[in-house]
Design a protein around this motif. Sequence first.
Motif, PDB file in Angstrom:
ATOM      1  N   GLU A  12       1.402 -25.008  -6.747  1.00 62.28           N
ATOM      2  CA  GLU A  12       0.089 -25.411  -7.256  1.00 62.28           C
ATOM      3  C   GLU A  12      -1.009 -24.529  -6.668  1.00 62.28           C
ATOM      4  O   GLU A  12      -1.902 -24.061  -7.374  1.00 62.28           O
ATOM      5  N   LEU A  13      -0.929 -24.304  -5.378  1.00 59.18           N
ATOM      6  CA  LEU A  13      -1.933 -23.495  -4.696  1.00 59.18           C
ATOM      7  C   LEU A  13      -1.941 -22.073  -5.257  1.00 59.18           C
ATOM      8  O   LEU A  13      -3.011 -21.477  -5.451  1.00 59.18           O
ATOM      9  N   ALA A  14      -0.768 -21.531  -5.552  1.00 58.58           N
ATOM     10  CA  ALA A  14      -0.677 -20.174  -6.098  1.00 58.58           C
ATOM     11  C   ALA A  14      -1.413 -20.063  -7.428  1.00 58.58           C
ATOM     12  O   ALA A  14      -2.101 -19.065  -7.690  1.00 58.58           O
ATOM     13  N   GLY A  15      -1.282 -21.087  -8.270  1.00 54.00           N
ATOM     14  CA  GLY A  15      -1.962 -21.066  -9.557  1.00 54.00           C
ATOM     15  C   GLY A  15      -3.470 -21.012  -9.416  1.00 54.00           C
ATOM     16  O   GLY A  15      -4.151 -20.243 -10.114  1.00 54.00           O
ATOM     17  N   TYR A  16      -4.009 -21.790  -8.505  1.00 56.86           N
ATOM     18  CA  TYR A  16      -5.462 -21.802  -8.293  1.00 56.86           C
ATOM     19  C   TYR A  16      -5.931 -20.518  -7.625  1.00 56.86           C
ATOM     20  O   TYR A  16      -7.014 -20.003  -7.934  1.00 56.86           O
ATOM     21  N   LEU A  17      -5.129 -19.979  -6.715  1.00 57.57           N
ATOM     22  CA  LEU A  17      -5.463 -18.694  -6.104  1.00 57.57           C
ATOM     23  C   LEU A  17      -5.537 -17.598  -7.167  1.00 57.57           C
ATOM     24  O   LEU A  17      -6.484 -16.799  -7.198  1.00 57.57           O
ATOM     25  N   ARG A  18      -4.538 -17.578  -8.049  1.00 59.62           N
ATOM     26  CA  ARG A  18      -4.486 -16.556  -9.093  1.00 59.62           C
ATOM     27  C   ARG A  18      -5.706 -16.648 -10.008  1.00 59.62           C
ATOM     28  O   ARG A  18      -6.315 -15.630 -10.364  1.00 59.62           O
ATOM     29  N   THR A  19      -6.084 -17.868 -10.359  1.00 57.51           N
ATOM     30  CA  THR A  19      -7.246 -18.069 -11.228  1.00 57.51           C
ATOM     31  C   THR A  19      -8.519 -17.561 -10.558  1.00 57.51           C
ATOM     32  O   THR A  19      -9.331 -16.856 -11.176  1.00 57.51           O
ATOM     33  N   LEU A  20      -8.721 -17.922  -9.292  1.00 61.09           N
ATOM     34  CA  LEU A  20      -9.912 -17.474  -8.573  1.00 61.09           C
ATOM     35  C   LEU A  20      -9.936 -15.953  -8.410  1.00 61.09           C
ATOM     36  O   LEU A  20     -10.990 -15.317  -8.550  1.00 61.09           O
ATOM     37  N   ILE A  21      -8.792 -15.363  -8.117  1.00 57.83           N
ATOM     38  CA  ILE A  21      -8.719 -13.908  -7.954  1.00 57.83           C
ATOM     39  C   ILE A  21      -9.174 -13.207  -9.225  1.00 57.83           C
ATOM     40  O   ILE A  21      -9.972 -12.257  -9.201  1.00 57.83           O
ATOM     41  N   ARG A  22      -8.688 -13.678 -10.363  1.00 58.11           N
ATOM     42  CA  ARG A  22      -9.046 -13.040 -11.638  1.00 58.11           C
ATOM     43  C   ARG A  22     -10.521 -13.264 -11.971  1.00 58.11           C
ATOM     44  O   ARG A  22     -11.186 -12.371 -12.504  1.00 58.11           O
ATOM     45  N   GLN A  23     -11.036 -14.454 -11.652  1.00 58.60           N
ATOM     46  CA  GLN A  23     -12.448 -14.722 -11.905  1.00 58.60           C
ATOM     47  C   GLN A  23     -13.347 -13.870 -11.024  1.00 58.60           C
ATOM     48  O   GLN A  23     -14.403 -13.385 -11.463  1.00 58.60           O
ATOM     49  N   MET A  24     -12.950 -13.671  -9.789  1.00 56.24           N
ATOM     50  CA  MET A  24     -13.782 -12.956  -8.823  1.00 56.24           C
ATOM     51  C   MET A  24     -13.755 -11.448  -9.019  1.00 56.24           C
ATOM     52  O   MET A  24     -14.724 -10.758  -8.694  1.00 56.24           O
ATOM     53  N   THR A  25     -12.632 -10.924  -9.515  1.00 62.15           N
ATOM     54  CA  THR A  25     -12.481  -9.469  -9.610  1.00 62.15           C
ATOM     55  C   THR A  25     -12.465  -8.954 -11.045  1.00 62.15           C
ATOM     56  O   THR A  25     -12.714  -7.764 -11.268  1.00 62.15           O
ATOM     57  N   GLY A  26     -12.157  -9.825 -11.992  1.00 57.26           N
ATOM     58  CA  GLY A  26     -12.030  -9.377 -13.375  1.00 57.26           C
ATOM     59  C   GLY A  26     -10.769  -8.574 -13.632  1.00 57.26           C
ATOM     60  O   GLY A  26     -10.640  -7.921 -14.667  1.00 57.26           O
ATOM     61  N   LYS A  27      -9.815  -8.625 -12.689  1.00 52.23           N
ATOM     62  CA  LYS A  27      -8.573  -7.860 -12.822  1.00 52.23           C
ATOM     63  C   LYS A  27      -7.375  -8.762 -12.561  1.00 52.23           C
ATOM     64  O   LYS A  27      -7.480  -9.804 -11.916  1.00 52.23           O
ATOM     65  N   ARG A  67     -19.369 -11.651   0.246  1.00 48.80           N
ATOM     66  CA  ARG A  67     -19.588 -10.482  -0.601  1.00 48.80           C
ATOM     67  C   ARG A  67     -20.860  -9.740  -0.181  1.00 48.80           C
ATOM     68  O   ARG A  67     -20.909  -8.504  -0.179  1.00 48.80           O
ATOM     69  N   GLU A  68     -21.882 -10.517   0.181  1.00 44.99           N
ATOM     70  CA  GLU A  68     -23.164  -9.923   0.553  1.00 44.99           C
ATOM     71  C   GLU A  68     -23.047  -9.112   1.850  1.00 44.99           C
ATOM     72  O   GLU A  68     -23.641  -8.039   1.988  1.00 44.99           O
ATOM     73  N   SER A  69     -22.288  -9.623   2.811  1.00 43.71           N
ATOM     74  CA  SER A  69     -22.207  -8.950   4.113  1.00 43.71           C
ATOM     75  C   SER A  69     -21.170  -7.836   4.150  1.00 43.71           C
ATOM     76  O   SER A  69     -21.299  -6.884   4.923  1.00 43.71           O
ATOM     77  N   LEU A  70     -20.120  -7.940   3.311  1.00 46.04           N
ATOM     78  CA  LEU A  70     -19.023  -6.966   3.364  1.00 46.04           C
ATOM     79  C   LEU A  70     -18.953  -6.055   2.142  1.00 46.04           C
ATOM     80  O   LEU A  70     -18.244  -5.046   2.165  1.00 46.04           O
ATOM     81  N   GLY A  71     -19.645  -6.410   1.063  1.00 43.28           N
ATOM     82  CA  GLY A  71     -19.696  -5.541  -0.106  1.00 43.28           C
ATOM     83  C   GLY A  71     -18.580  -5.725  -1.109  1.00 43.28           C
ATOM     84  O   GLY A  71     -18.539  -5.045  -2.140  1.00 43.28           O
ATOM     85  N   ILE A  72     -17.628  -6.639  -0.851  1.00 43.26           N
ATOM     86  CA  ILE A  72     -16.549  -6.930  -1.795  1.00 43.26           C
ATOM     87  C   ILE A  72     -16.338  -8.444  -1.848  1.00 43.26           C
ATOM     88  O   ILE A  72     -16.729  -9.169  -0.931  1.00 43.26           O
ATOM     89  N   PRO A  73     -15.705  -8.962  -2.924  1.00 44.28           N
ATOM     90  CA  PRO A  73     -15.470 -10.408  -3.021  1.00 44.28           C
ATOM     91  C   PRO A  73     -14.596 -10.918  -1.870  1.00 44.28           C
ATOM     92  O   PRO A  73     -13.670 -10.219  -1.431  1.00 44.28           O
TER      93      PRO A  73
END
Length: 341
Positions: free
Chosen positions: A101-116, A240-246
């Motif tokens: 279950e956790l993997a599914g939500y991680l995958r969704t957030l990763i794609r939303q945050m990076t667009g990839k 993101r603001e302090s490190l420059g990446i999501p």
Amino acid sequence: MRRNKEAKQKKPDPRNYSDFEVRTDLAVEEQERFPGDGGEISGVSLRKWRESHSDIRMTEVKILDEHGAGIMGKPVGTYLTLEADVLAKKDESYHEEVSAELAGYLRTLIRQMTGKRETKLNILAVGLGNQDVTPDALGPKVLSHLQMTRHLQAEYGNEFCKKHNLPVLSGIAPGVMAQTGMETAEILKGIIQETKPDLLIVVDALAARSIRRLGTTIQLTDTGIHPGSGVGNHRKSLTRESLGIPVLAVGVPTVVGAAAIVYDTVDAMTGTLEKNRATCGLGTYVEGLDPEEQYLLIRELLAPEFGNLYVTPPDIDERIRSLSYTISEAIHEAVFPEDKE
């Protein structure tokens, strides 16, 4: 006499909310402080559901604007909370159903945050915390179980991971400032400059208000992380603001403040006092205080004996070991191509 007078003048004012904040890193607990189901907070949206095939409970808190951020005391963004009582029980498979279950939500957030897609990314995993202090060792433990791939590029060429549909995954457990003399943010800025990841996945131990959430709750957020904030040990934020990446943060509460534990029992205590003829007046007094005044009273009573004490479960060693496998397997399933759609 003068010293006593000055000491009295320095006592916290119950009207100053910062004096009696019950610290928590969990957005779901901030939401629970408000009347109703918490969905009426301006600038905040709330959604709850239960996975039909398991006992996993999910809560999504979205802080939509700066007004909501001010009320909640947390940055604008999405906070997903997974709660599963089974995480507190020993399981030889390290709770595969929770990992899935956790993997599914991680995958969704990763794609939303990076667009990839995750296999197209250069990901840096960061395990925060002190591996020599068990309640704070979750991040380094998770990192020790992860299968890194970035070194394969150096060995077999830059196209190796792309050819095999693998993410470029690297990791670091930067320790804590007392060990390194450096802020974690400073260390990560140097690594980011050299390795140029597309995304950080940061794993850390958190502080909760409720003891029932220790080791049974996992929070995911796209807002990054603020190391040590739950126990009042503020460090530079990893965002993101302090490190420059999501920055995708994964956290599990492993400690709760002693005062917060007592605070949770106030209702039961006042009810008991009211039933006793000799103490009914005290029960009425405590019940008449607003929640902030109740917490301040409790903290002042505990401070002389316990100071700023935090409590962790007696089986924390086993819980950290089990949770580190559960979370590392979820990250593997989220970013590697095996067994995915």
